[in-house]
Scaffold this active site. Structure first.
Site, PDB file in Angstrom:
ATOM      1  N   SER A 225      20.738  12.963  -1.662  1.00  0.00           N
ATOM      2  CA  SER A 225      22.023  12.309  -1.913  1.00  0.00           C
ATOM      3  C   SER A 225      22.802  12.316  -0.610  1.00  0.00           C
ATOM      4  CB  SER A 225      22.800  13.097  -2.962  1.00  0.00           C
ATOM      5  OG  SER A 225      23.096  14.385  -2.443  1.00  0.00           O
ATOM      6  N   LYS A 226      23.896  11.576  -0.636  1.00  0.00           N
ATOM      7  CA  LYS A 226      24.751  11.527   0.539  1.00  0.00           C
ATOM      8  C   LYS A 226      25.154  12.957   0.938  1.00  0.00           C
ATOM      9  CE  LYS A 226      28.163   8.380   2.231  1.00  0.00           C
ATOM     10  NZ  LYS A 226      28.229   6.965   2.224  1.00  0.00           N
ATOM     11  N   ARG A 227      25.504  13.722  -0.083  1.00  0.00           N
ATOM     12  CA  ARG A 227      25.992  15.068   0.182  1.00  0.00           C
ATOM     13  C   ARG A 227      24.896  15.990   0.727  1.00  0.00           C
ATOM     14  NH1 ARG A 227      28.555  18.337  -4.039  1.00  0.00           N
ATOM     15  NH2 ARG A 227      29.732  16.581  -4.834  1.00  0.00           N
TER      16      ARG A 227
END
Ligand code: GLU
Length: 487
Positions: free
Chosen positions: A256-258
């Site tokens: 994910s982006k995170r």
């Protein structure tokens, strides 16, 4: 055998810059189109006006260009099914929403946002079990519905999902997918602002644009049963479906982006560009995140991928994102390029470092070091000493390699180089060995200090080739400067 011409679309929503997963989808679409002699289409899915990012479309187009894809139809170029931006196709979606309502596959829902919120709060979906309690054209008398519409009351249009059946479709990567219809809610097709949702616009466009194969990320698989219902309701043939496997982060779990940010993995394609990755390497890397060639070959140019790619060799198991592999591939691609090409790629970094090299000289340097480069910018960083005399010397190297007799030895070598002819690799080495013998020391006692003196570092390409490239004047000047600085 395929009966229809292959037409594949990449259909990003401009809600952010093109990210790495998006580029992989675009790549697989592109490769499949090229491999099959089909068309590669870019369609911008910008119906969710509230989430638009102003320069996202521009970024997507620029990133696809940087990647080296040729696009056959797009908002920029147009094509037989223009416009290719969904925000300009509103009338088409409205017309098809009406058809769905007329045929009983969709209905008007007049529910207030408040009643929808209550439904959700009770953990209930707008589905077969609950739709009869709501304010919609399935339960309201016809004259009431007409009056509300005439009155301009806000409404959404929802898909009428059939009860108690199984929706079944073939995915050419996942195989047969079966979903009980009761697990689906009555998907909103037209929002209260009159805009279509992704589902309606996507199906209408895929059909009207003659899309033969829908190739997209795994995250869209849950949407597909709804799309299947729409195709059936409109009496249309369903394109071949291909859902690409997930991309996993090196620490496990979905990338994910995170999680990417936490691991220092760039998310947006533009960040790979600024980090100095070459498009060929990034595409090669992404190709192997889900597809495998069935051989040991790992380094592929885009042209080679176009020749080899097939959906049959896309697996179901997730691809593991390994930044080290990308770095390695970047070096592999650089080392396969012509030196003049590497120079082109290194130009921005050279300019930023204030280095304006002579073309022929820089090409010679690149020939010497390109197998040691991981990024084009290495030329301006790791190998900056080819373009300017060192001003510092690696401290650990000095401790280890610079001996009390080093200044006098490098000066003696410098003296001999003034008369050396020809000034080439072989004579440079012979001269050094002769001097070492005369001085009664091993070759290493000269080789390491000379390298430190001319480059400031302890690692690099073969010493004698490096000296030959640097040239007589530069080598002598550097040897003398080091003897003085490190006396
Ligand atoms: N607009 C969707 C996206 O942003 C397209 C998904 C699809 O390919 O159907 O990825």
């Amino acid at each position: 055998m395929l009966s229809t011409p292959v037409r594949v679309r990449f259909a990003p929503s401009p809600t952010g810059y093109l990210h790495i997963g998006g580029l992989r989808t675009a790549l697989y679409c592109y490769l499949f189109a090229r491999r099959t002699g089909g068309r590669f289409i870019l369609r911008i899915e910008d119906t969710d006006q509230s989430r638009l990012v102003e320069d996202a479309e521009e970024d997507i187009v620029a990133s696809l260009k940087w990647a080296g894809f040729s696009v056959d139809e797009s908002p920029e170029q147009g094509g037989p099914h223009a416009p290719y931006r969904q925000s300009q196709r509103g009338a088409l979606y409205r017309a098809h929403a009406s058809t769905l309502i007329d045929r009983g596959h969709a209905y008007y829902a007049f529910d207030s946002p408040e009643s929808i919120r209550l439904l959700r709060e009770h953990g209930q979906a707008y589905d077969a079990a609950h739709r009869m309690q709501m304010q919609n054209s399935l339960v309201l008398p016809r004259h009431n519905v007409e009056a509300r519409l005439a009155n301009g009351d806000a409404y959404t249009v929802r898909l009428h999902v059939p009860e108690d059946t199984t929706i079944c479709f073939e995915d050419c990567i996942k195989g047969t997918v079966k979903i009980p219809s009761n697990s689906l809610n009555d998907q909103v097709l037209v929002k209260s602002d009159g805009m279509p949702t992704y589902h309606l616009a996507n199906v209408v466009d895929d059909h009207l644009m003659g899309i033969s194969h829908v190739i997209r990320g795994d995250e869209w698989l849950p949407s597909t049963p709804k799309h299947v219902l729409l195709y059936r309701a409109l009496g249309w043939q369903i394109p071949v479906m291909a859902h690409l496997p997930l991309i996993l982060s090196p620490s496990g779990g979905k990338l994910s982006k995170r999680s990417a940010q936490r691991l220092g993995i760039p998310v947006d394609v533009r960040d790979y560009r600024t980090a100095g990755y070459e498009p060929e390497a990034l595409l090669n890397f992404l190709a192997l995140l889900g597809w495998n060639p069935g051989t040991d070959k790992e380094v592929f140019s885009l042209a080679e991928l176009e020749e080899t790619f097939s959906l049959q060799r896309v697996g179901t198991s997730p691809g593991l994102f390994d930044l080290e592999k990308l770095k390695w591939l970047n070096g592999q691609h650089l080392s396969r390029m012509q030196p003049s090409e590497v120079l082109q790629r290194a130009r921005p970094a050279l300019e930023a470092a204030g280095i304006a090299p002579d073309e022929a000289y820089a090409t010679e340097v690149i020939r010497l070091v390109k197998n040691r480069m991981h990024r084009a910018s290495d030329l301006a960083e790791l190998f900056s000493y080819f373009f300017a005399d060192p001003i510092t010397y690696d401290a650990a190297g000095i401790r280890k390699r610079w001996k009390p007799d080093s200044p006098s030895l490098v000066l003696r070598y410098a003296d001999r180089l003034a008369r050396l002819a020809p000034f080439d690799e072989t004579s440079l080495e012979a001269e050094l060995r002769t001097l070492a013998k005369t001085a009664g020391v091993g070759g290493g006692r000269l080789i390491h200090p000379v390298r430190l003196a001319v480059s400031g570092t302890t690692a690099g390409p073969g010493l004698f080739a490096m000296l030959a490239t640097l040239g007589r004047d530069s080598v002598i000047r550097r040897l003398q400067a080091a003897a003085q600085a490190l006396a």
